[in-house]
Structure formats: C-alpha cells, structure tokens
Write an enzyme that holds these catalytic residues in place. Sequence first.
Site, short mmCIF file in Angstrom:
data_model
loop_
_atom_site.label_atom_id
_atom_site.label_comp_id
_atom_site.label_asym_id
_atom_site.label_seq_id
_atom_site.Cartn_x
_atom_site.Cartn_y
_atom_site.Cartn_z
N HIS A 1 7.71 -10.10 12.68
CA HIS A 1 8.48 -9.74 11.47
C HIS A 1 8.94 -10.99 10.69
O HIS A 1 8.80 -11.05 9.46
CB HIS A 1 9.69 -8.90 11.89
N TYR B 1 14.11 -1.49 11.55
CA TYR B 1 14.58 -0.58 10.50
C TYR B 1 15.42 0.58 11.07
O TYR B 1 15.96 1.39 10.31
CB TYR B 1 13.41 -0.01 9.70
N ASP C 1 4.28 1.76 6.72
CA ASP C 1 4.78 0.45 7.17
C ASP C 1 6.17 0.62 7.79
O ASP C 1 7.11 1.05 7.12
CB ASP C 1 4.89 -0.51 5.97
N LYS D 1 6.53 -3.97 13.51
CA LYS D 1 6.82 -5.41 13.57
C LYS D 1 7.76 -5.73 14.73
O LYS D 1 8.68 -4.95 15.00
CB LYS D 1 7.47 -5.88 12.26
N1 LIG Z 1 8.27 -7.83 6.28
C1 LIG Z 1 9.46 -7.87 5.71
O1 LIG Z 1 10.31 -8.73 6.00
C2 LIG Z 1 9.80 -6.87 4.69
C3 LIG Z 1 9.04 -5.72 4.59
N2 LIG Z 1 9.34 -4.76 3.66
C4 LIG Z 1 8.47 -3.56 3.61
O2 LIG Z 1 8.08 -3.35 2.25
C5 LIG Z 1 8.56 -2.08 1.82
C6 LIG Z 1 8.88 -2.09 0.33
O3 LIG Z 1 9.87 -3.02 -0.01
P1 LIG Z 1 11.36 -2.61 -0.42
O4 LIG Z 1 12.20 -3.83 -0.24
O5 LIG Z 1 11.74 -1.39 0.30
O6 LIG Z 1 11.32 -2.37 -1.97
P2 LIG Z 1 10.40 -1.73 -3.11
O7 LIG Z 1 10.05 -2.85 -4.02
O8 LIG Z 1 9.34 -0.88 -2.56
O9 LIG Z 1 11.48 -0.86 -3.90
C7 LIG Z 1 12.13 0.23 -3.32
C8 LIG Z 1 13.11 0.78 -4.36
O10 LIG Z 1 12.38 1.25 -5.49
C9 LIG Z 1 12.65 2.62 -5.72
N3 LIG Z 1 11.39 3.20 -6.20
C10 LIG Z 1 10.23 3.36 -5.50
N4 LIG Z 1 9.25 3.85 -6.28
C11 LIG Z 1 9.79 4.01 -7.52
C12 LIG Z 1 9.28 4.48 -8.76
N5 LIG Z 1 8.01 4.88 -8.88
N6 LIG Z 1 10.12 4.53 -9.84
C13 LIG Z 1 11.41 4.12 -9.71
N7 LIG Z 1 11.94 3.64 -8.56
C14 LIG Z 1 11.15 3.58 -7.47
C15 LIG Z 1 13.15 3.15 -4.40
O11 LIG Z 1 14.03 4.24 -4.58
P3 LIG Z 1 14.00 5.64 -3.77
O12 LIG Z 1 13.60 5.36 -2.35
O13 LIG Z 1 15.41 6.10 -3.90
O14 LIG Z 1 13.02 6.51 -4.50
C16 LIG Z 1 13.91 1.95 -3.86
O15 LIG Z 1 15.19 1.83 -4.46
C17 LIG Z 1 9.77 -1.84 2.72
O16 LIG Z 1 10.23 -0.53 2.68
C18 LIG Z 1 9.22 -2.31 4.04
O17 LIG Z 1 8.36 -1.35 4.60
C19 LIG Z 1 10.37 -4.96 2.76
C20 LIG Z 1 11.16 -6.08 2.82
C21 LIG Z 1 10.94 -7.13 3.79
O1 LIG Z 2 11.73 -5.96 6.51
C1 LIG Z 2 12.81 -6.03 5.95
C2 LIG Z 2 13.60 -7.25 5.98
O2 LIG Z 2 12.88 -8.30 6.57
C3 LIG Z 2 14.86 -7.02 6.75
O3 LIG Z 2 14.54 -6.54 8.03
C4 LIG Z 2 15.66 -8.29 6.87
O4 LIG Z 2 15.92 -8.79 5.58
C5 LIG Z 2 16.97 -8.05 7.58
O5 LIG Z 2 17.73 -7.10 6.90
C6 LIG Z 2 17.74 -9.34 7.74
O6 LIG Z 2 18.91 -9.38 7.32
O7 LIG Z 2 17.18 -10.28 8.29
#
Ligand SMILES: NC(=O)C1=CN([C@@H]2O[C@H](COP(=O)(O)OP(=O)(O)OC[C@H]3O[C@@H](n4cnc5c(N)ncnc54)[C@H](OP(=O)(O)O)[C@@H]3O)[C@@H](O)[C@H]2O)C=CC1
Ligand SMILES: O=C[C@H](O)[C@@H](O)[C@@H](O)[C@H](O)C(=O)O
Length: 317
Positions: free
Chosen positions: A107, A51, A46, A76
């Site tokens: 997005h 990003y 994803d 996105k």
């Molecule tokens: N469409 C949108 O607006 C959005 C889309 N997204 C998408 O969704 C994805 C996931 O969401 P995100 O907000 O990144 O958060 P997550 O809920 O996936 O959490 C990520 C965090 O969890 C840690 N982590 C991951 N796996 C484990 C584990 N098994 N045990 C302990 N810690 C863990 C990571 O650390 P580390 O990396 O250091 O291991 C990081 O700090 C994003 O990366 C993106 O691709 C996210 C937000 C908004």
């Molecule tokens: O996908 C991840 C999130 O949507 C991120 O792109 C947004 O939260 C952005 O940082 C913002 O400030 O609008």
Amino acid sequence: MSVPAIKLNNGVQIPAIGLGTWQSQPAAVVSAVSYALKEAGYRHIDCAWGYNNEKEVGEGIRQSGVPRSEIFITSKVWGTYHSRVEEALDETLANLGTDYLDLYLIHWPIALNPKGNHPAFPTLPNGLRDVDHSWKLSDTWKQMETLVKKGKAKTIGISNFSIKKMEEILPSAEIIPAVNQLELHPYNPQHELLAYCRSKGIIPQAYSPLGSTNSPLLKDDVVLKIAHKHSLQPSDVLLGWLVVHDIVALPKSVTPSRIASNLTGTITAIGKLDKEDIAELDGLAASGKQKRFIMPPWPVELGFDNWTAPMPQPTAV
Ligand SMILES: NC(=O)C1=CN([C@@H]2O[C@H](COP(=O)(O)OP(=O)(O)OC[C@H]3O[C@@H](n4cnc5c(N)ncnc54)[C@H](OP(=O)(O)O)[C@@H]3O)[C@@H](O)[C@H]2O)C=CC1
Ligand SMILES: O=C[C@H](O)[C@@H](O)[C@@H](O)[C@H](O)C(=O)O
C-alpha cells in the site's frame, strides 16, 4: 458494453476501470459493489485491508451474483504487516470471502511498528507515526513474491512508490511489479515517474482520479470546456484521459448513477477526446495547477516531487 483492458507484464488483462472503495462506509459499500458488478458492468474492484470495509466489499460481491472468476479484485498490505505479508493477505482473503486475489499491492513503501500502540496507525509519544526505519522494503517484496508462488495472489504490485523507492526493490526482485498505484490526474500527472514505470514494464494505476473527496477536479475550467465541447460530463473527461494513456482508472463512488456513468462515460470519452484535448490536459499541472490531494503525514522522505505535506513536529523534551 465492453470495458477496455490493459495487458500487464505477466500477460494478465486488467479491466482499465475499477471501482474504488476507500472512505466508502461499510453499509454503503455493500450496495455500491453489488450495483457496480450486477447492474453497471464493472469487473474490477479496488480494496485495501486499511479501508476497514473488506467484509462488506465481499458481501457486495456475493450479493451481485457475478462469478468470482469474472471479477478482478485488488487489495493492499498495510504498513504494520510488512514483516507478515501472508498473514495480512489471509485476513483480506477471509474478509472478502475468496481464496485468491487478482492483484496484491504494497500500500505504501513504509513499514510501521507491528507491535506499536495501534494495529494500523501506531504512533510514538511525540505523535509521529511509528515507522520501522530498520525494515528493508526488498524483504517485503520477497514475501509478496512467495504469495504468487503459492497461488494466493495472481499478480503483485506496488502503490505510492517513487523512483527512489522502486530502486530499493527492483535490483533484487525476481518478479517485476506489474503495477504502481499512484495519485494521478491532470493536476498531478507525474510524467517522469510514469516514464520510469513504463521503462520497467510497470503499468500505472490512477487513484483519486477525480481529486478524491468531493471530486474537486470536476470544477476545473479546462475540464469543463472539453466536456462541453464533446457533450461529455467532466468525470468522463478525467477518466477518459487516463485510459487513453493506458492508465488504469479507479474512481470511487457509492452513488449508483455516478458508478454507472463513470464506466459508460469513460468508454464514450475514449472515442471522443482528440489530440488537442489530451495535450491540454497533459499540460495542466505545468500551467500552474500542480496539486496533490493525498499526503498522509509520513515522517519519512518518500522521494516524490511536489510532496508538500508538513511533517508533524516532534514535541520538545
Ligand atoms: N493506494 C492508495 O494509497 C490510494 C488508493 N485509492 C484508491 O483509489 C480510489 C479512488 O480515489 P478516491 O480518493 O476515493 O477519490 P476519487 O477521485 O475517486 O473521488 C471520489 C469522490 O468523487 C465523488 N464522485 C465519484 N464519481 C463522481 C461523479 N461521476 N460525479 C460527481 N462526483 C463523483 C465521490 O462521491 P460519492 O461516493 O458520494 O458518489 C467521492 O466524493 C479509492 O477509493 C481507492 O480505492 C485512493 C487513495 C489512495
Ligand atoms: O488508500 C488510501 C490512502 O492511502 C489511505 O489509506 C491513507 O491516506 C491513510 O488514510 C493514511 O492516513 O495514511
């Protein structure tokens, strides 16, 4: 190990677990993506133009040696590109080093001024994000539809769309969005929104499934209790709960052991979580734990429940 897949409304199968890449630093994401594909068995990544790491994601894909045809890649379109969606997709394709996406999403349902003071986050003199209030979301969706016709995106969908925002595009849509990518986890299950998506044939995808940065949901007492009961990790419980509900889970990690366990542990959890566990997790938000983690300061009404981000106050003139 076979990763479960979910069938989309156009017949395409999407792997139910994908690697998130938001906030993954460019150098780290090359090895994270390569490891996920080559060693851990992921087939779904994803990404997003916003990003700022798509070139490195592409490099990770190349380094993995896994054929492009075996990988499901999502990206996105960012708000500053709502009036030029194909241009955005072309940039993303060039960054990733591919000539098509498996899935392309809007997005956020918000168009930003493409000629503003910043390419991604234009602001007004008062500090508010520079939103193009006159732009119609249905026109963004029309442009998304042409990308399917041109073969540049196999499937199209939306992200961060409430019912109110979906109703701005669905009446004139020729293609119904295949997915809606949303913040979904037991603290923000959005039951009503998901029921609406299902009624339209739209599959939910869960972003921030662990609670985003530093994965706060892993410390929840109910999640820990269920993990202990089945000898699972808390992350397995959270991700398994999503997949059991036919929701695509998108955990992000740049840590190899976590990348691996987020896939294998989820598959194990799917077979272990029982009806009682699922019901308890389904009810966590209603039991007083409702919480959203991702609330960017959009100066517009998005139409979501429990969106409590304070609007930045315009400075007095
Ligand atoms: N469409 C949108 O607006 C959005 C889309 N997204 C998408 O969704 C994805 C996931 O969401 P995100 O907000 O990144 O958060 P997550 O809920 O996936 O959490 C990520 C965090 O969890 C840690 N982590 C991951 N796996 C484990 C584990 N098994 N045990 C302990 N810690 C863990 C990571 O650390 P580390 O990396 O250091 O291991 C990081 O700090 C994003 O990366 C993106 O691709 C996210 C937000 C908004
Ligand atoms: O996908 C991840 C999130 O949507 C991120 O792109 C947004 O939260 C952005 O940082 C913002 O400030 O609008």
